[in-house]
Scaffold this motif. Sequence first.
Motif, short mmCIF file in Angstrom:
data_model
loop_
_atom_site.label_atom_id
_atom_site.label_comp_id
_atom_site.label_asym_id
_atom_site.label_seq_id
_atom_site.Cartn_x
_atom_site.Cartn_y
_atom_site.Cartn_z
N ALA A 147 0.82 -1.21 0.00
CA ALA A 147 0.00 0.00 0.00
C ALA A 147 0.86 1.26 0.00
CB ALA A 147 -0.91 0.03 1.22
N VAL A 148 0.34 2.30 -0.61
CA VAL A 148 0.94 3.63 -0.52
C VAL A 148 0.73 4.14 0.90
CG1 VAL A 148 0.90 6.00 -1.36
CG2 VAL A 148 0.51 4.10 -2.96
N VAL A 149 1.81 4.51 1.57
CA VAL A 149 1.69 5.01 2.94
C VAL A 149 2.09 6.49 3.04
CG1 VAL A 149 1.90 2.79 4.07
CG2 VAL A 149 3.98 4.05 3.48
N ASP A 150 2.80 7.01 2.06
CA ASP A 150 3.10 8.44 1.99
C ASP A 150 2.87 8.91 0.56
OD1 ASP A 150 4.00 8.94 4.67
OD2 ASP A 150 5.87 7.90 4.17
N LEU A 151 2.00 9.89 0.38
CA LEU A 151 1.79 10.44 -0.95
C LEU A 151 2.96 11.33 -1.34
CD1 LEU A 151 -1.97 11.51 -0.94
CD2 LEU A 151 -0.95 9.56 -2.12
N PRO A 152 3.23 11.45 -2.63
CA PRO A 152 4.27 12.39 -3.07
C PRO A 152 3.90 13.83 -2.70
CG PRO A 152 3.58 10.93 -4.86
CD PRO A 152 2.60 10.75 -3.76
N ARG A 153 4.91 14.64 -2.51
CA ARG A 153 4.66 16.05 -2.24
C ARG A 153 3.92 16.66 -3.42
NH1 ARG A 153 9.68 19.67 -0.51
NH2 ARG A 153 9.55 18.17 1.20
N GLY A 154 2.87 17.39 -3.14
CA GLY A 154 2.09 18.04 -4.18
C GLY A 154 0.95 17.20 -4.71
#
Length: 240
Positions: A147-154
């Motif tokens: 799973a994605v646990v941190d989204l990219p900045r922006g």
Amino acid sequence: MTVVQSSPDVGLDRFTEWLPGVDVQLVRADLGDALPGPTEVGDGLLVLGGQMSAYDDHAAPWLRPLRDLLAVVSATDVPALGICLGAQLLAVARGGRVQVAAPPGCEAGVIDVRWRPEAATDSLVAPLVPLAGAARSTPLPSMHSDAVVDLPRGAVWLAASATYPFQAFRIGSAWGVQFHPEAGLTTLRGWAEGDDRVDTDAVVAQMTERAAEVEAAGRAVAQAFVNVVHDRAFARRTRP
């Protein structure tokens, strides 16, 4: 439009019929097909799911150049859509983080995707918001444990589920969806049967019970992506 497939059992499925008016160039990366360059993807890029992790470069050596391709294309005006593994690759490509075998465990079957306020004006998922009703959630197929646990900045956060928060996001000209809008009953059953952690009968029952809603939602995602691809291609070709 270029479609990149990374596993033999994770293909276009129902999207084969739900992408009208689009010239699809299928790249079977799992069979050794070369990935296109950023200027060779055509009017859009669709990256499908797969059985490997987003970091599994040793077993799937095309993943590193695929992440690079997503990073470049998402910074242009060419639309891209990553599904499940494709969403995770997009997140990592733009500086986010994916957790392999995330602690909540396998999210399988039909899940309720809850739309955030940002979804109401988003080009891809806005058509699903009216279908969601007062609950602001839409049933969609799912099958993953990474799973994605941190989204990219922006990145713009668009949807969550009860188990995993980052079910949909947008960054630049690209979208990532953790759920599988393309998956039909036969495909989801096959995935379930191949995973000892999953109750296949429960997955089949959920897909059967909510078949009409699931199909309407999947069609809506496919049509919205087609519309974005066509609109942006027309804008590029008529630009002074």
